[in-house]
Design a protein around this motif. Structure first.
Motif, PDB file in Angstrom:
ATOM      1  N   PHE A   1       0.827  -1.212   0.000  1.00  0.00           N
ATOM      2  CA  PHE A   1       0.000   0.000   0.000  1.00  0.00           C
ATOM      3  C   PHE A   1       0.861   1.262   0.000  1.00  0.00           C
ATOM      4  O   PHE A   1       0.459   2.293  -0.539  1.00  0.00           O
ATOM      5  CB  PHE A   1      -0.933   0.016   1.212  1.00  0.00           C
ATOM      6  CG  PHE A   1      -2.169  -0.811   1.014  1.00  0.00           C
ATOM      7  CD1 PHE A   1      -3.185  -0.393   0.162  1.00  0.00           C
ATOM      8  CD2 PHE A   1      -2.325  -2.027   1.675  1.00  0.00           C
ATOM      9  CE1 PHE A   1      -4.322  -1.162  -0.031  1.00  0.00           C
ATOM     10  CE2 PHE A   1      -3.463  -2.793   1.493  1.00  0.00           C
ATOM     11  CZ  PHE A   1      -4.468  -2.359   0.634  1.00  0.00           C
TER      12      PHE A   1
ATOM     13  N   LYS B   1      -8.546  -5.415  -9.890  1.00  0.00           N
ATOM     14  CA  LYS B   1     -10.009  -5.516  -9.725  1.00  0.00           C
ATOM     15  C   LYS B   1     -10.668  -6.443 -10.750  1.00  0.00           C
ATOM     16  O   LYS B   1     -11.792  -6.904 -10.528  1.00  0.00           O
ATOM     17  CB  LYS B   1     -10.651  -4.131  -9.810  1.00  0.00           C
ATOM     18  CG  LYS B   1     -10.499  -3.449 -11.151  1.00  0.00           C
ATOM     19  CD  LYS B   1     -11.155  -2.086 -11.144  1.00  0.00           C
ATOM     20  CE  LYS B   1     -11.004  -1.361 -12.478  1.00  0.00           C
ATOM     21  NZ  LYS B   1     -11.654  -2.095 -13.581  1.00  0.00           N
TER      22      LYS B   1
ATOM     23  N   ASP C   1      -7.755  -6.042  -1.805  1.00  0.00           N
ATOM     24  CA  ASP C   1      -7.580  -4.696  -2.352  1.00  0.00           C
ATOM     25  C   ASP C   1      -6.323  -4.581  -3.214  1.00  0.00           C
ATOM     26  O   ASP C   1      -6.273  -3.745  -4.120  1.00  0.00           O
ATOM     27  CB  ASP C   1      -7.505  -3.658  -1.228  1.00  0.00           C
ATOM     28  CG  ASP C   1      -8.880  -3.288  -0.691  1.00  0.00           C
ATOM     29  OD1 ASP C   1      -9.887  -3.603  -1.353  1.00  0.00           O
ATOM     30  OD2 ASP C   1      -8.943  -2.686   0.406  1.00  0.00           O
TER      31      ASP C   1
ATOM     32  N   LYS D   1      -9.583  -7.904   3.803  1.00  0.00           N
ATOM     33  CA  LYS D   1      -9.961  -6.892   2.812  1.00  0.00           C
ATOM     34  C   LYS D   1      -8.734  -6.296   2.136  1.00  0.00           C
ATOM     35  O   LYS D   1      -8.721  -6.075   0.919  1.00  0.00           O
ATOM     36  CB  LYS D   1     -10.767  -5.783   3.497  1.00  0.00           C
ATOM     37  CG  LYS D   1     -11.205  -4.640   2.577  1.00  0.00           C
ATOM     38  CD  LYS D   1     -12.108  -5.127   1.460  1.00  0.00           C
ATOM     39  CE  LYS D   1     -12.894  -3.990   0.802  1.00  0.00           C
ATOM     40  NZ  LYS D   1     -12.065  -2.902   0.284  1.00  0.00           N
ATOM     41  N   SER D   2      -7.672  -6.064   2.898  1.00  0.00           N
ATOM     42  CA  SER D   2      -6.459  -5.472   2.331  1.00  0.00           C
ATOM     43  C   SER D   2      -5.838  -6.369   1.276  1.00  0.00           C
ATOM     44  O   SER D   2      -5.336  -5.892   0.251  1.00  0.00           O
ATOM     45  CB  SER D   2      -5.446  -5.182   3.435  1.00  0.00           C
ATOM     46  OG  SER D   2      -5.933  -4.200   4.321  1.00  0.00           O
TER      47      SER D   2
ATOM     48  N   LEU E   1     -18.658  -8.097  -1.623  1.00  0.00           N
ATOM     49  CA  LEU E   1     -17.262  -7.870  -2.016  1.00  0.00           C
ATOM     50  C   LEU E   1     -16.909  -8.664  -3.267  1.00  0.00           C
ATOM     51  O   LEU E   1     -16.362  -8.116  -4.236  1.00  0.00           O
ATOM     52  CB  LEU E   1     -16.325  -8.268  -0.868  1.00  0.00           C
ATOM     53  CG  LEU E   1     -14.820  -8.278  -1.208  1.00  0.00           C
ATOM     54  CD1 LEU E   1     -14.340  -6.893  -1.603  1.00  0.00           C
ATOM     55  CD2 LEU E   1     -14.012  -8.827  -0.034  1.00  0.00           C
TER      56      LEU E   1
END
Length: 200
Positions: free
Chosen positions: A55, A101, A97, A93-94, A131
């Motif tokens: 990130f 996509k 992410d 979730k990370s 999700l």
């Protein structure tokens, strides 16, 4: 080359041992009883530092890159998260992410979660299913939630078997949905137009 399909299990459990990993293993075992598959487990707790670095610098580390390749290259996924604050864990979730996509489009996915109480069972429909729908994966109709009191009780084994059967069916149909390139004949539009003019 093996003709077996590849099943990847993503476990976001933090403790060792963890009920999240236990549920993941039970689900994977039930799936491979129905469809021949090589199983790989991705433990997200081992990737937490690399996920955080991704990130901040935009680049996956070696282990994270390998995990992403495994997940995006799988024929089917089992994803299991513990419940935190009535939703999936931040680590879970990370991880998704940092995956492109579009990488899970059409991917068969079985969703599952663990928690201390049955009150959080709606996490499957309120958090996990939306999700993976957003990621355009094909989510098996049955999700599996296991509260602390579910282990050893009636109901959980049946849910595991039903969900595993659904994922196995989705995985079994997958190769038929991927036509070989040799079977595809694409005629450029200009050639089609010229042929039409010639026949006129």
């Amino acid at each position: 080359m093996s003709d077996r399909t590849k099943l990847v299990v993503v476990s976001a459990g933090l403790s060792v041992p963890s009920s999240t990993r236990l549920l993941a293993d039970r689900l994977a075992s039930a799936v491979v009883q129905r469809v021949p598959a090589d199983v790989e487990v991705v433990e997200l707790r081992d990737l937490a530092v690399e996920i955080a670095h991704n990130f901040t610098n935009g680049f996956p580390g070696r282990k994270l890159a390998a995990a992403i390749d495994s997940v995006t290259g799988a024929d089917g996924l089992i994803v299991v998260t513990p419940v935190f604050s009535a939703s999936y864990s931040g680590l879970f979730k990370s991880f998704f992410d940092v995956i492109d996509k579009d990488a899970l489009t059409g991917k068969p996915v079985l969703i599952a979660a663990t928690g201390g109480t049955a009150r959080h069972s709606l996490v499957l429909e309120h958090a996990l299913r939306p999700l993976f729908a957003h990621l355009r994966a094909v989510v098996a109709p049955t999700g599996v939630y296991a509260a602390s009191e579910d282990w050893g009780a009636e109901g959980l084994p049946e849910r595991i078997e039903r969900a595993a059967g659904e994922l196995a069916a989705l995985m079994a149909r997958l190769p038929a949905a991927r036509p070989a390139r040799d079977d595809l004949a694409v005629t450029p539009f200009e050639e089609q137009l010229a042929a039409l003019r010639g026949s006129g």
